[in-house]
Design a protein around this motif. Structure first.
Motif, PDB file in Angstrom:
ATOM      1  N   ALA A  18       0.497   0.951   3.133  1.00  0.00           N
ATOM      2  CA  ALA A  18       0.415   1.113   1.800  1.00  0.00           C
ATOM      3  C   ALA A  18       0.368   2.444   1.184  1.00  0.00           C
ATOM      4  CB  ALA A  18      -0.752   0.077   1.256  1.00  0.00           C
ATOM      5  N   LYS A  54       0.161   1.648  -3.991  1.00  0.00           N
ATOM      6  CA  LYS A  54      -0.084   0.404  -3.446  1.00  0.00           C
ATOM      7  C   LYS A  54      -1.608   0.191  -3.276  1.00  0.00           C
ATOM      8  CE  LYS A  54       3.664  -2.347  -2.452  1.00  0.00           C
ATOM      9  NZ  LYS A  54       4.850  -1.870  -1.797  1.00  0.00           N
ATOM     10  N   GLN A  55      -2.228   1.078  -2.687  1.00  0.00           N
ATOM     11  CA  GLN A  55      -3.714   0.904  -2.522  1.00  0.00           C
ATOM     12  C   GLN A  55      -4.620   0.845  -3.689  1.00  0.00           C
ATOM     13  OE1 GLN A  55      -5.441   4.018  -0.102  1.00  0.00           O
ATOM     14  NE2 GLN A  55      -3.530   3.992   1.190  1.00  0.00           N
ATOM     15  N   ALA A  74      -5.581  -1.080   4.477  1.00  0.00           N
ATOM     16  CA  ALA A  74      -4.343  -0.866   3.760  1.00  0.00           C
ATOM     17  C   ALA A  74      -3.328   0.290   4.234  1.00  0.00           C
ATOM     18  CB  ALA A  74      -4.594  -0.584   2.256  1.00  0.00           C
ATOM     19  N   HIS A 131      -3.732  -2.938  -5.012  1.00  0.00           N
ATOM     20  CA  HIS A 131      -4.462  -3.975  -4.103  1.00  0.00           C
ATOM     21  C   HIS A 131      -5.736  -3.815  -3.607  1.00  0.00           C
ATOM     22  CE1 HIS A 131      -0.329  -5.928  -4.637  1.00  0.00           C
ATOM     23  NE2 HIS A 131       0.073  -4.935  -4.100  1.00  0.00           N
ATOM     24  N   ASP A 139      -1.444  -0.804   7.072  1.00  0.00           N
ATOM     25  CA  ASP A 139      -0.437  -1.878   6.491  1.00  0.00           C
ATOM     26  C   ASP A 139       0.557  -0.882   6.070  1.00  0.00           C
ATOM     27  OD1 ASP A 139      -1.892  -3.914   7.651  1.00  0.00           O
ATOM     28  OD2 ASP A 139      -2.501  -4.609   5.524  1.00  0.00           O
TER      29      ASP A 139
END
Lengths: 456, 293, 326
Positions: free
Chosen positions: C214, C218-219, C209, C222, C212
């Motif tokens: 994040a 966000k981590q 993540a 998701h 990407d």
């Protein structure tokens, strides 16, 4: 193993369970209403009797009250050595009913309030003492003030005897009255509202320093303002149906409550209740602290004030009546401690003997009254009581002996109707009752259903 | 500037920035953690300082006792039957813990390590009993216990624990399932009966789980309020501390916050001591209750 | 998981067991192991549940010598009829289930998440966060009554920063939020579960993540949340089952805020705002002695909890199946 053990077990559990249920249901209900055999005689005070030991339960928990009872019962034993009493304090009506249900009741039970007299009487839980009293030549009407018979009799049965009585009155701070230029305590509702407003003192920031009188139902003992006696209202009519919608007195007392609350503002009243409710009985009590100029309370508060603030200059007056009922001024809500004898006691005779001594012996009553700050409950003991001359106690005795004083009628539903009424008045105070007339009609139905289900 | 050749100064600045960011985030995290820790400690601190205040000071919003009223801790022994309540609580918690362990371990073993018809159904029944509210069973049970003459004694609280406790059975089963089968198989080959396998293989391996279940049972009884209220609430001999604490104010007509707090401190002290010594067991026990995702 | 199948054993024993499924335990041994539980089940569960069911169709009153009448569904009808008190109790209980439990769960996740971010001193923090869960409920309730009394320490602290504190337990509008605060304080057990769950989420997922791009939030959204979703369900379920049966906290809070009356008489104080389903059962059964009516209420609660649990488990397909044969 062909069959499945768990199924068999489950099935036998079910069968056993059901068998147990039916067995117990018949066992613990006993079937049939209770008709205790009428006594042929009662134990004479001068006769000798086989040594007997009985158990007396009482609600008291305060150390000095427990001691007073133990002393009293000790004196009883000295007077009648054949009678030994085992005294157990700290038992309430719930504990008593549970003990009866379990088939192991005490021989005498002293309860703090008469709320369950109707229920216990109707259910045959306790003995009707009429026959015993007759055999012992005691005429209750000549022995006890009428107000105390209202809450010990149910449908003509004497299911309990009064032991010390409680009267409720208006405590008022004489200093504050003088400062506000009020000569005497209020007699009518409109005087009460005027005085309460005059006695209110505000702080610089607009918050209230001293309230005249807070009547919110759930504060302290205010619920007793709403038992009907002040507006000459009764919970039930002659047919036993609730009268909250039909008797204008109920709306009248609610209106008084509302005008006072509106004057102070619900938020301010809430603050007051929040701060002082936990201290109703201790040294931080609002009346003692001067946060309230008037307070509605029971007579035991006299003893509390004597302990906590001996220098407080206060008076006690009857709670006011509606403006058009001035002639009734002086009445008040009265109730008291009651003595029950469970109908299945093994020592009915001895239990009655002890109960009769406790409730009618002048020395017992006056010493007990001193110890627990209650009013003695017989005409004789009231005459003999050394406190009767004290202005505070006199005011309470006057309320108690006033022929117009009474407690709400008892029903087979026990304390439920009073609790439901308390809930109703609280909802009304919070503005949740909606249209009052309709709400009272609905409440009537609710109470009638309640009583019908209790078998009234 | 090409990306391949970054100047040393810039590299250092970037490294600095990263370090600063890391430090800042650590500081922020700790700041939040400390704030939350204060929230968690505040009620206990208030409980503690109130327990040392005088009757005049307690409950007035004062934050520091002056003078210190150490006598509150002796007063509770005079003002309420504190020693008796404490003893009853110890009896109840201790005996019911023994009862729960003795009766639940074999049941959990049968559910986890033996194969028989109706096992899953029985396990479902165990789970279902965990969902039955106490109020559903207490009305008839009260009648039963009172017919037995057990009301106003500790018997209705202690004796049922010797007949298995659903929650403990569930926890122990979860743990027994994780024991590698080789261990018990080896014993089986020797022809050891289930009872011996349980005693000599399963129980020694499961000590941590059994300790956790025992602790939970102890805590449950120590905390239990509803049952003691029902069966010993009006008793002059068998009241437990949980109920005794709530009647303190009512029985003295004094709302003595400082005594309530002093009594509460004595009431919770043994639990906290247990907790500090066996925190690992607690945490593992709690984890055992959960379901792994 | 199951104990693996036994290796075949030589001799008659093996032949006999081959006729049935292998590895079947002898029934009397099983019964021996189960006997304490089965006796307990019959006496302390099956019988009382059936007895309560029977009572619920009668007008039985504890302590009464009146004949007991079979009244059919009357007790159930009364409940749903005009006794507003019943609905007050239902409303308050539903409030707690729908508001308190989710708040409690979110808070537990947050606290556990803090602990995962801490490197140094994690054990100290964890101990402090877990500690209140160990405090006996009655002691917790009493401490909060003291801390939240209208002129008490917390309102004193609030007024220092210029906030006028509410009446908390003494004010009908604030009494339930006060209980929520109390529930947030004792969140330790749930927090430990979430912490264990979060630590079980594979590091590689976080690293992926991060690559990407994040951020922390966000981590969490998701990676962490999906990873602990079974525990979220578990804690919501157990929290709600517990809250349907919420008794002690309310009983003690009402009783202590109102010491003038006995605890039984102050049930629901202030102004019935703390009247919950179980305290109402207690009042009807052990204060008014309406055993029949209280039994009907109790049975309804049992059914509701049961139905709720089934629906909840069905509704969450992620539910982890308990061990055993599938």
């Amino acid at each position: 193993m062909k069959h499945q053990p768990s199924h068999t077990i489950a099935r036998s559990c079910l069968v056993a369970g059901l068998a147990l249920v039916t067995a117990l249901a018949t066992a613990c209900t006993g079937g049939g209403s209770n008709k205790a055999a009428a006594p042929a005689s009662v134990i004479a005070t001068d006769a000798s009797h086989a040594p007997t030991s009985i158990t007396v339960w009482s609600f008291n928990t305060l150390a000095k009250e427990v001691k007073a009872f133990q002393d009293d019962l000790g004196r009883l034993h000295q007077k009648y050595p054949w009678l030994t009493v085992k005294f157990v304090p700290g038992k309430d009506d719930a504990a008593f009913a549970k003990a009866v249900a379990a088939g192991d009741p005490p021989d005498v039970f002293i309860s703090t309030a008469p709320d369950y007299v109707g229920q216990f009487c109707h259910n045959g839980t306790v003995l009707d003492m009429s026959q015993y009293l007759k055999l012992a030549n005691i005429d209750v009407t000549k022995t006890f003030p009428a107000a105390s018979l209202v809450y010990t009799q149910y449908q003509g049965k004497q299911c309990a005897l009064p032991l010390l009585t409680d009267a409720y009155g208006l405590y008022y701070n004489k200093k504050m009255f003088a400062a506000a230029g009020i000569a005497s305590p209020p007699k009518t509702f409109s005087e009460l509202i005027d005085d309460a407003k005059k006695l209110t003192v505000k702080n610089a920031d607009g918050s209230i320093k001293t309230f005249g009188l807070v009547t919110r139902t759930d504060y302290n003992l205010n619920a007793n303002i709403f038992t009907g006696v002040h507006t000459n209202s009764k919970f039930y009519d002659a047919a036993g149906k609730a009268t909250f919608a039909s008797d204008p007195g109920w709306a009248n007392i609610l209106q008084l409550d509302k005008s006072l609350q509106d004057f102070y503002g619900a938020g301010n009243v809430q603050k007051f209740v929040g701060q002082y409710q936990p201290h109703s009985d201790d040294a931080a009590n609002a009346f003692v602290k001067g946060a309230a100029a008037m307070e509605y309370d029971g007579e035991w508060h006299i003893g509390e004030i004597a302990d906590e603030a001996p220098n407080l200059d206060y008076g006690i007056a009857p709670f006011p009546v509606p403006d058009d009922q001035l002639s009734r001024y002086g009445v008040g809500n009265t109730q008291g401690t009651v003595v029950y004898i469970p109908s299945r006691t093994k020592h009915a005779q001895e239990a009655y003997f002890a109960a009769q001594q406790l409730t009618t012996d002048t020395t017992f009553l006056t010493t007990l009254a001193d110890a627990v700050s209650n009013v003695p409950s017989t005409f004789d003991s009231l005459k003999a009581w050394d406190q009767a001359g004290n202005e505070h106690w006199k005011a309470m005795i006057d309320i108690l002996t006033n022929p117009g004083s009474y407690y709400k009628q008892l029903t087979a539903a026990g304390a439920q109707d009073a609790t439901a009424w308390g809930t109703f008045t609280q909802n009304y105070e919070r503005g949740k009752a909606g249209d009052l007339t309709a709400a009272l009609k609905k409440f009537d139905q609710q109470v009638n259903t309640m009583n019908a289900q209790a078998g009234q | 500037m090409t990306a391949a050749v970054a100047r040393p100064v810039e590299v250092r600045r970037e490294a600095d920035l990263r370090r600063i960011r890391a430090v800042l985030s650590t500081v922020a995290t700790h700041a939040i953690a400390i704030a939350v820790a204060l929230c968690f400690l505040l009620p206990l601190l208030i409980c503690l300082v109130t327990s040392l205040m005088t009757q005049q000071q307690a409950g007035t919003g004062a934050l520091w006792p002056s003078p210190f009223a150490w006598h509150n801790f002796t007063d509770v022994f005079h003002d309420m039957p504190f020693a008796r309540d404490l003893w009853n609580t110890v009896l109840y918690a201790g005996l019911s813990t023994i009862g729960v362990l003795l009766s639940s371990v074999p049941v959990a073993y049968a559910l986890a390590r033996m194969s028989w018809r109706g096992r899953e159904v029985t396990f479902m029944v165990v789970l279902a009993t965990m969902m039955i509210p106490a109020q559903v069973t207490s009305l008839p049970l009260y009648v039963v216990f009172s017919q037995l003459g057990w009301v106003d004694s500790l018997k209705p609280l202690i004796i049922p624990s010797f007949f298995g406790d659903a929650f403990s059975i569930f926890l122990l089963r979860q743990f027994f399932l994780t024991i590698p089968s080789e261990l018990t198989e080896a014993a089986k080959v020797d022809g050891a009966a289930d009872w011996r396998i349980l005693r000599s293989v399963v129980i020694p391996i499961s000590k941590p789980a059994i300790a956790a279940v025992g602790l939970f049972a102890f805590l449950y009884a120590w905390n239990d309020f509803y049952n003691p209220l029902l069966y010993t609430g009006n008793s002059s001999t068998s009241q437990t501390l949980a109920v005794g604490l709530t009647t303190l104010a009512k029985s003295s007509h004094q709302n003595a916050y400082q005594l309530q707090m002093a009594a509460s401190i004595i009431f919770l002290a043994p639990i906290l001591v247990l907790f500090f010594f066996a925190q690992k067991v607690f945490v593992e026990g709690v984890t055992l209750t959960g379901v792994k995702g | 998981m199951l104990a693996g199948p036994a290796r075949s054993v030589k001799g008659a024993e093996a032949r006999r067991s081959r006729r049935r499924r292998p590895d079947r335990a002898r029934w009397w041994v099983v019964l021996g192991f189960l006997s304490p539980f089965l006796i307990g089940l019959a006496v302390f569960v099956v019988y009382p549940v059936l007895a309560t069911l029977y009572y619920s169709f009668t007008d039985y009153q504890a302590g009464s010598y009146q004949p007991v009448n079979w009244v059919g569904l009357r007790n159930y009808r009364t409940m749903f009829a005009d006794t507003q008190v019943f609905w007050v109790a239902v409303r308050n209980t539903v409030w707690m289930v729908l508001i308190m439990v989710p708040i409690q769960t979110v808070w537990a996740i947050f606290v556990a998440w803090i602990l995962t971010r801490i490197r140094r001193g994690a054990l100290v923090y964890r101990t402090i966060y877990f500690l209140p869960a160990m405090v006996p409920i009655v002691a917790t309730a009493l401490s909060f009554i003291v801390m939240l009394n209208p002129v008490g320490p917390l309102n004193h602290l609030l007024s220092d920063v210029g906030i006028t504190g509410p009446g908390w337990f003494s004010d009908a509008a604030w009494s339930k939020p006060s209980l929520v605060l109390m529930a947030l304080w004792t969140v330790g057990n749930t927090m430990i579960l979430f912490l264990a769950g979060m630590l079980d989420v594979p590091k590689s997922l976080y690293e992926a993540a991060e690559i990407d791009g994040a951020g922390a939030w966000k981590q969490f959204l998701h990676v962490t949340l999906p990873g602990i979703s079974p525990i979220v369900f578990f804690s919501l379920l157990t929290g709600m089952i517990y809250t349907f049966q919420y008794f002690t906290e309310a009983f003690v809070a009402s009783g202590s805020a109102n010491p003038i009356l006995s605890s039984n008489e102050s049930i629901g104080y202030p102004q019935d705002s703390l009247l919950f389903y179980t305290t109402e059962i207690y009042r009807q059964g052990f204060q008014y002695f309406r055993t029949g009516y209280a039994s009907a209420m109790a049975w309804l609660l049992f059914l509701v909890i049961f139905a709720f649990t089934l629906v909840f488990i069905r509704g969450s397909r992620r539910w982890v199946y308990y061990g055993g044969a599938r």
